[in-house]
Each structure stands twice: as structure tokens, then as C-alpha cells.
Write a protein that holds these residues in place. Structure first.
Motif, PDB file in Angstrom:
ATOM      1  N   THR A  22      48.643  41.008  44.515  1.00 32.25           N
ATOM      2  CA  THR A  22      49.389  40.046  45.438  1.00 32.25           C
ATOM      3  C   THR A  22      49.266  38.747  46.567  1.00 32.25           C
ATOM      4  OG1 THR A  22      49.223  41.225  47.636  1.00 32.25           O
ATOM      5  CG2 THR A  22      50.321  41.806  46.035  1.00 32.25           C
ATOM      6  N   THR A  23      47.765  38.313  46.120  1.00 31.22           N
ATOM      7  CA  THR A  23      47.734  36.815  47.123  1.00 31.22           C
ATOM      8  C   THR A  23      47.171  36.076  45.873  1.00 31.22           C
ATOM      9  OG1 THR A  23      45.131  36.804  46.203  1.00 31.22           O
ATOM     10  CG2 THR A  23      45.996  38.850  48.405  1.00 31.22           C
ATOM     11  N   LEU A  24      48.208  36.664  44.415  1.00 30.61           N
ATOM     12  CA  LEU A  24      48.250  35.223  43.565  1.00 30.61           C
ATOM     13  C   LEU A  24      48.517  34.016  43.874  1.00 30.61           C
ATOM     14  CD1 LEU A  24      47.247  36.474  40.015  1.00 30.61           C
ATOM     15  CD2 LEU A  24      45.831  35.402  41.697  1.00 30.61           C
ATOM     16  N   VAL A  25      48.671  32.639  43.417  1.00 27.83           N
ATOM     17  CA  VAL A  25      50.275  32.061  43.949  1.00 27.83           C
ATOM     18  C   VAL A  25      50.041  31.674  42.013  1.00 27.83           C
ATOM     19  CG1 VAL A  25      50.389  30.150  44.442  1.00 27.83           C
ATOM     20  CG2 VAL A  25      48.924  31.041  45.956  1.00 27.83           C
ATOM     21  N   LEU A  26      49.594  31.272  40.927  1.00 33.92           N
ATOM     22  CA  LEU A  26      49.310  30.514  40.013  1.00 33.92           C
ATOM     23  C   LEU A  26      49.264  32.265  38.927  1.00 33.92           C
ATOM     24  CD1 LEU A  26      48.371  27.305  40.115  1.00 33.92           C
ATOM     25  CD2 LEU A  26      50.867  27.867  39.742  1.00 33.92           C
ATOM     26  N   LEU A  27      49.545  32.125  37.801  1.00 27.99           N
ATOM     27  CA  LEU A  27      49.489  33.255  36.838  1.00 27.99           C
ATOM     28  C   LEU A  27      48.469  32.369  35.520  1.00 27.99           C
ATOM     29  CD1 LEU A  27      52.514  35.294  37.240  1.00 27.99           C
ATOM     30  CD2 LEU A  27      50.071  36.038  38.085  1.00 27.99           C
ATOM     31  N   LYS A  28      47.885  32.881  34.804  1.00 26.52           N
ATOM     32  CA  LYS A  28      47.586  32.024  33.549  1.00 26.52           C
ATOM     33  C   LYS A  28      48.648  32.440  32.764  1.00 26.52           C
ATOM     34  CE  LYS A  28      43.039  33.369  34.063  1.00 26.52           C
ATOM     35  NZ  LYS A  28      41.688  33.821  32.635  1.00 26.52           N
ATOM     36  N   VAL A  29      49.026  32.131  31.887  1.00 28.41           N
ATOM     37  CA  VAL A  29      49.857  31.377  30.671  1.00 28.41           C
ATOM     38  C   VAL A  29      49.886  33.147  30.347  1.00 28.41           C
ATOM     39  CG1 VAL A  29      50.946  31.388  28.196  1.00 28.41           C
ATOM     40  CG2 VAL A  29      50.132  29.440  30.532  1.00 28.41           C
ATOM     41  N   GLU A  30      49.067  33.929  29.353  1.00 25.70           N
ATOM     42  CA  GLU A  30      48.750  35.297  29.519  1.00 25.70           C
ATOM     43  C   GLU A  30      49.464  36.797  30.180  1.00 25.70           C
ATOM     44  OE1 GLU A  30      46.509  33.083  29.935  1.00 25.70           O
ATOM     45  OE2 GLU A  30      46.151  32.517  27.246  1.00 25.70           O
ATOM     46  N   GLU A  31      49.004  36.222  31.589  1.00 21.43           N
ATOM     47  CA  GLU A  31      49.115  37.064  32.879  1.00 21.43           C
ATOM     48  C   GLU A  31      50.856  36.896  32.567  1.00 21.43           C
ATOM     49  OE1 GLU A  31      45.703  37.287  35.568  1.00 21.43           O
ATOM     50  OE2 GLU A  31      47.017  35.244  35.947  1.00 21.43           O
ATOM     51  N   ALA A  32      51.525  35.847  32.400  1.00 30.26           N
ATOM     52  CA  ALA A  32      52.552  35.735  32.975  1.00 30.26           C
ATOM     53  C   ALA A  32      53.679  35.861  31.892  1.00 30.26           C
ATOM     54  CB  ALA A  32      53.229  34.015  33.363  1.00 30.26           C
ATOM     55  N   ALA A  33      53.271  35.883  30.470  1.00 30.16           N
ATOM     56  CA  ALA A  33      53.138  36.605  28.895  1.00 30.16           C
ATOM     57  C   ALA A  33      53.719  38.340  29.621  1.00 30.16           C
ATOM     58  CB  ALA A  33      52.753  36.102  27.649  1.00 30.16           C
ATOM     59  N   ARG A  34      52.995  38.708  30.249  1.00 25.61           N
ATOM     60  CA  ARG A  34      52.507  40.002  30.089  1.00 25.61           C
ATOM     61  C   ARG A  34      53.543  40.442  30.717  1.00 25.61           C
ATOM     62  NH1 ARG A  34      47.738  40.435  32.199  1.00 25.61           N
ATOM     63  NH2 ARG A  34      46.748  39.713  30.243  1.00 25.61           N
ATOM     64  N   ARG A  35      54.195  39.629  32.210  1.00 27.86           N
ATOM     65  CA  ARG A  35      54.659  40.404  33.324  1.00 27.86           C
ATOM     66  C   ARG A  35      56.270  40.683  32.524  1.00 27.86           C
ATOM     67  NH1 ARG A  35      53.815  38.959  39.517  1.00 27.86           N
ATOM     68  NH2 ARG A  35      50.795  39.117  39.116  1.00 27.86           N
ATOM     69  N   LEU A  36      56.113  39.324  31.524  1.00 31.05           N
ATOM     70  CA  LEU A  36      58.018  39.410  31.083  1.00 31.05           C
ATOM     71  C   LEU A  36      57.664  39.999  29.897  1.00 31.05           C
ATOM     72  CD1 LEU A  36      58.643  35.325  31.578  1.00 31.05           C
ATOM     73  CD2 LEU A  36      59.447  36.828  32.666  1.00 31.05           C
ATOM     74  N   ARG A  37      56.899  40.746  29.559  1.00 30.20           N
ATOM     75  CA  ARG A  37      56.788  41.245  28.335  1.00 30.20           C
ATOM     76  C   ARG A  37      56.992  40.799  26.928  1.00 30.20           C
ATOM     77  NH1 ARG A  37      54.449  44.213  31.274  1.00 30.20           N
ATOM     78  NH2 ARG A  37      55.206  46.696  31.842  1.00 30.20           N
ATOM     79  N   ILE A  38      56.281  39.975  26.592  1.00 26.34           N
ATOM     80  CA  ILE A  38      56.297  38.619  25.881  1.00 26.34           C
ATOM     81  C   ILE A  38      55.343  38.407  24.695  1.00 26.34           C
ATOM     82  CG2 ILE A  38      59.007  37.830  26.284  1.00 26.34           C
ATOM     83  CD1 ILE A  38      57.620  35.372  26.961  1.00 26.34           C
ATOM     84  N   GLY A  39      55.353  37.224  24.099  1.00 26.08           N
ATOM     85  CA  GLY A  39      53.741  36.929  23.268  1.00 26.08           C
ATOM     86  C   GLY A  39      53.737  35.979  24.271  1.00 26.08           C
ATOM     87  N   ARG A  40      52.240  36.147  23.684  1.00 22.09           N
ATOM     88  CA  ARG A  40      51.945  34.479  24.413  1.00 22.09           C
ATOM     89  C   ARG A  40      51.897  32.941  24.391  1.00 22.09           C
ATOM     90  NH1 ARG A  40      47.627  30.769  22.415  1.00 22.09           N
ATOM     91  NH2 ARG A  40      46.473  29.782  24.093  1.00 22.09           N
ATOM     92  N   THR A  41      52.515  32.943  22.679  1.00 20.31           N
ATOM     93  CA  THR A  41      52.984  31.933  21.752  1.00 20.31           C
ATOM     94  C   THR A  41      54.481  31.686  22.231  1.00 20.31           C
ATOM     95  OG1 THR A  41      52.130  33.071  19.430  1.00 20.31           O
ATOM     96  CG2 THR A  41      53.784  30.864  19.906  1.00 20.31           C
ATOM     97  N   THR A  42      55.298  32.718  22.389  1.00 20.89           N
ATOM     98  CA  THR A  42      56.089  32.683  23.065  1.00 20.89           C
ATOM     99  C   THR A  42      57.038  32.339  24.414  1.00 20.89           C
ATOM    100  OG1 THR A  42      57.308  35.027  21.680  1.00 20.89           O
ATOM    101  CG2 THR A  42      58.706  34.245  23.443  1.00 20.89           C
ATOM    102  N   CYS A  43      55.409  32.488  25.158  1.00 15.23           N
ATOM    103  CA  CYS A  43      55.670  32.148  26.688  1.00 15.23           C
ATOM    104  C   CYS A  43      55.425  30.133  26.560  1.00 15.23           C
ATOM    105  CB  CYS A  43      55.046  32.979  27.519  1.00 15.23           C
ATOM    106  SG  CYS A  43      54.433  32.464  29.415  1.00 15.23           S
ATOM    107  N   PHE A  44      54.788  30.147  25.736  1.00 17.71           N
ATOM    108  CA  PHE A  44      54.645  28.554  25.801  1.00 17.71           C
ATOM    109  C   PHE A  44      55.583  28.352  25.157  1.00 17.71           C
ATOM    110  CE2 PHE A  44      49.603  29.325  25.865  1.00 17.71           C
ATOM    111  CZ  PHE A  44      49.426  28.583  26.421  1.00 17.71           C
TER     112      PHE A  44
END
Length: 75
Positions: free
Chosen positions: A15-37
Motif C-alpha cells: 500500500t506504500t507504492l506510488v507508481l506501478l510498473k505497466v505490468e502491475e497496472a495491467a494485472r490490476r485491470l485484468r488486461i494484457g500488457r499490450t492492451t495496457c500500453f
């Protein structure tokens, strides 16, 4: 646990994170890395550059979902 089970990484629960890697954001959205980009390129998902690294603010995935929910829907 077999090879197909996924393990939650500590970064997902930090819970201390301020920024996510793109892969982590994709995982939270339940989408693929390419879709996230693609969402980042279109401006639909906020991101920032830190040095040469693309990062997603921790609140950006929720803001993206909120924008989807408030968008007018076709009948």
C-alpha cells in the motif's frame, strides 16, 4: 500448487507504492500488457516517465475504470 497457479507478488499488496510498473497496472485491470500500453498511448490510462521507465500512478487504473463507468452507453 501446480505450475499454472499464480502467486500474488508482494508488490500487489504494498500500500506504500506510488507508481506501478505497466505490468502491475495491467494485472490490476485484468488486461494484457499490450492492451495496457495501448491505453497509455491513447491517453486513456495516465502514465509518467521516470528516467527511461514508464510508470502508472497507483490511482490511475481506478480512474480509468471510473471513466468507463461514467461514459455514455449505447442502447
Amino acid at each position: 500448487m501446480d505450475e499454472h497457479d499464480t502467486i500474488t507478488t508482494p508488490a500487489d499488496d504494498d500500500t506504500t507504492l506510488v507508481l506501478l510498473k505497466v505490468e502491475e497496472a495491467a494485472r490490476r485491470l485484468r488486461i494484457g500488457r499490450t492492451t495496457c500500453f495501448a491505453l497509455i498511448r491513447s491517453g486513456a490510462l495516465e502514465s509518467v516517465m521516470v528516467g527511461g521507465l514508464r510508470r502508472v500512478p497507483v490511482d490511475a487504473p481506478a480512474a480509468y475504470v471510473a471513466s468507463l463507468r461514467s461514459a455514455p452507453r449505447a442502447a
